[in-house]
Design an enzyme around this catalytic site. Structure first.
Site, mmCIF file in Angstrom:
data_model
loop_
_atom_site.group_PDB
_atom_site.id
_atom_site.type_symbol
_atom_site.label_atom_id
_atom_site.label_comp_id
_atom_site.label_asym_id
_atom_site.label_seq_id
_atom_site.Cartn_x
_atom_site.Cartn_y
_atom_site.Cartn_z
ATOM 1 N N TYR A 144 0.856 -1.192 0.000
ATOM 2 C CA TYR A 144 0.000 0.000 0.000
ATOM 3 C C TYR A 144 0.886 1.235 0.000
ATOM 4 O O TYR A 144 1.841 1.330 0.776
ATOM 5 C CB TYR A 144 -0.881 0.005 1.253
ATOM 6 C CG TYR A 144 -1.758 1.236 1.391
ATOM 7 C CD1 TYR A 144 -2.773 1.494 0.475
ATOM 8 C CD2 TYR A 144 -1.570 2.130 2.450
ATOM 9 C CE1 TYR A 144 -3.581 2.617 0.612
ATOM 10 C CE2 TYR A 144 -2.385 3.258 2.585
ATOM 11 C CZ TYR A 144 -3.386 3.494 1.666
ATOM 12 O OH TYR A 144 -4.189 4.598 1.804
ATOM 13 N N ASP A 239 9.254 2.825 0.042
ATOM 14 C CA ASP A 239 8.187 3.492 0.783
ATOM 15 C C ASP A 239 8.311 3.054 2.235
ATOM 16 O O ASP A 239 7.905 1.949 2.601
ATOM 17 C CB ASP A 239 6.827 3.110 0.191
ATOM 18 C CG ASP A 239 5.665 3.703 0.979
ATOM 19 O OD1 ASP A 239 5.907 4.292 2.053
ATOM 20 O OD2 ASP A 239 4.511 3.566 0.515
ATOM 21 N N LYS A 267 4.117 9.194 8.835
ATOM 22 C CA LYS A 267 3.791 8.665 10.168
ATOM 23 C C LYS A 267 4.736 9.158 11.267
ATOM 24 O O LYS A 267 4.597 10.291 11.705
ATOM 25 C CB LYS A 267 3.664 7.139 10.097
ATOM 26 C CG LYS A 267 2.518 6.759 9.134
ATOM 27 C CD LYS A 267 2.045 5.339 9.170
ATOM 28 C CE LYS A 267 0.756 5.199 8.366
ATOM 29 N NZ LYS A 267 0.843 4.448 7.144
HETATM 30 C C1 LIG Z 1 0.278 4.962 5.775
HETATM 31 C C2 LIG Z 1 1.051 4.669 4.556
HETATM 32 C C3 LIG Z 1 0.978 5.489 3.412
HETATM 33 C C4 LIG Z 1 0.023 6.640 3.328
HETATM 34 O O1 LIG Z 1 0.288 7.623 4.266
HETATM 35 P P1 LIG Z 1 -0.895 8.686 4.626
HETATM 36 O O2 LIG Z 1 -0.240 9.611 5.585
HETATM 37 O O3 LIG Z 1 -1.992 7.860 5.209
HETATM 38 O O4 LIG Z 1 -1.275 9.324 3.366
HETATM 39 C C5 LIG Z 1 1.804 5.210 2.356
HETATM 40 N N1 LIG Z 1 2.658 4.174 2.387
HETATM 41 C C6 LIG Z 1 2.753 3.352 3.459
HETATM 42 C C7 LIG Z 1 3.739 2.240 3.438
HETATM 43 C C8 LIG Z 1 1.943 3.571 4.559
HETATM 44 O O5 LIG Z 1 2.021 2.730 5.606
#
Ligand SMILES: *Cc1c(COP(=O)(O)O)cnc(C)c1O
Length: 428
Positions: A144, A239, A267
């Site tokens: 994701y 990511d 985060k």
């Molecule tokens: C949470 C998350 C996102 C998206 O971040 P948001 O702040 O919710 O837009 C993208 N990549 C990963 C791996 C995530 O865990």
């Protein structure tokens, strides 16, 4: 537990907010419940609007590595906001946080701050395309990357829960430049590169996939991605929005000693305020506006209050914190394994550092999305409900992981395991 106030508020909110929520996983749909309204939170504990205290293993879905309302973070925010809430102009907070981030991600020469993880990953994709002059992006089934149009193909998180492989509203052309590969599968990615190597701008991956369960990858597999990208002039994008700052080496890349070309963060970096970031070597970053032609901007980017929360959070993350988080994780792991074995319950406990997951099924924990049993949701819903009734809150989905913070103590994790014991006893 009484939830009268939560239920009433959810009914009311459903007339004004879509599904009563502002982000789909909060809706409790996959565990057949209704969302719980919080009134306050401190450390490992959240208090709902009916006055129930719950031990929280969601921690705002990852950002709160020091728990809720940490006094030092609250202090930093309170002090900073006396000087203004937003400048739309440079200030020292951005500079300090950029240096701090580079300290943990030494391959980065430059950093750009944005407002969410989604925005960070979206921008890395644009930058990689602009840098290479190529269009194709490779992503992995079960990873994701936020709700980025071109990456919402076989994504995890809320999309795994709801079984949506893609989403309406995304033009075919947008995803026609996205190739989907399988995690833990060298053959497929070798094949994609042999067919399209000279057209691939970037491979985007969560090096520690953590939005579709916790699908720990073999380091050799990640090394193969590194080698293929280098050989074909493509960029490797990690990511690390969820895994960033969860390891003493910075991200999972540092942990396994694999250097990507670009890393996306989110985060933890915002300490509970909306911050995302990405960074790379100068050669790549200097392609960004205002130095280069790749445009990316933000009215509230580098917000002073958010930078202060992030800075305080990262300053408090010492080697000692990581050591303590890992020790607490180990205590949780061995206790949880004893209980799962005692009842021979079809669930496996998976953990790395402060991140954990109850993997549904009897088999060895999966490394690929398609190895997760299709009835995972059903197996998880009863456990989730039982734990919640006993005061322990896990994410309301079989595919979401759990988070430990420096505010969690042995009593919290052992309390959860003894609640689990009771839940399983009643389920068997
Ligand atoms: C949470 C998350 C996102 C998206 O971040 P948001 O702040 O919710 O837009 C993208 N990549 C990963 C791996 C995530 O865990």
């Amino acid at each position: 537990m009484e939830r009268t106030n939560s239920n009433r508020l959810h009914d009311e909110a459903s007339n004004h907010l879509v599904g009563g929520v502002n982000s789909p996983v909060r809706a409790f749909k996959s565990v057949h419940g209704t969302p719980i309204y919080f009134q306050k939170a401190s450390g490992a504990i959240v208090t709902d609007v009916d006055g129930n205290d719950l031990v929280d293993f969601i921690q705002s879905w990852g950002p709160l590595i020091h728990g809720h309302s940490h006094p030092q973070i609250i202090g930093a925010i309170t002090e900073k906001m006396q000087n203004g809430t937003s400048f739309g102009a440079p200030h020292t907070g951005e500079l300090e946080l950029a240096k701090k981030v580079k300290g943990r991600f030494p391959f980065m020469d430059k950093v750009r701050f944005v407002n969410s993880g989604t925005e960070a990953v979206m921008s890395t994709v644009r930058l990689a395309r602009g840098f290479t002059g190529r269009d194709l992006i490779v992503k992995f089934d079960g990873c994701y990357h936020g709700h980025v149009d071109s990456l919402m193909v076989k994504a995890g998180s809320g999309l795994a829960t709801f079984g949506i492989a893609s989403s309406p509203g995304i033009p075919k052309d947008t995803i026609s430049t996205t190739l989907v590969a399988t995690l833990d599968d060298e053959e497929l990615i070798e094949f994609l590169f042999s067919e399209h190597g000279h057209e691939i701008a970037a491979v985007v991956i969560e090096p520690l996939p953590a939005n579709n369960g916790l699908l720990i990858q073999r380091t050799e597999f990640l090394n193969t991605l590194r080698r293929l990208c280098t050989d074909h002039g493509a960029l490797l994008i990690f990511d690390e929005v969820i895994s960033g700052f969860r390891f003493p080496e910075g991200g999972y890349g540092g942990h396994v000693q694999i250097e990507p070309d670009i890393t996306a963060l989110g985060k933890v970096i915002g300490g509970g305020l909306p911050v995302g970031a990405y960074g790379a070597r100068s050669e790549i970053m200097d392609k960004l506006s205002p130095l280069g032609p790749v445009y990316q901007a933000g009215t509230l980017s580098g917000n002073p209050i958010a930078m202060a929360a992030g800075m305080e959070t990262l300053e408090m993350l010492t080697d000692r914190s990581y050591h303590d988080l890992d020790s607490l994780g180990a205590i949780l792991e061995s206790a949880a394994n004893v209980v799962l074995e005692k009842y021979n319950y079809p669930m496996r406990f998976v953990r790395i550092g402060s991140l954990f997951w109850f993997s549904p099924g009897d088999a060895t924990p999966p490394s690929r999305a398609d190895q997760i049993p299709s009835d995972a949701g059903v197996m998880f819903a009863n456990v989730h409900q039982g734990l919640l009734e006993r005061g322990y809150m896990l994410a309301p989905s079989a595919y979401e992981i759990g988070f430990l913070s420096t505010a969690h103590k042995e009593e919290h994790v052992l309390g959860m395991v003894s609640a689990l014991d009771d839940v399983l006893k009643n389920l068997m």
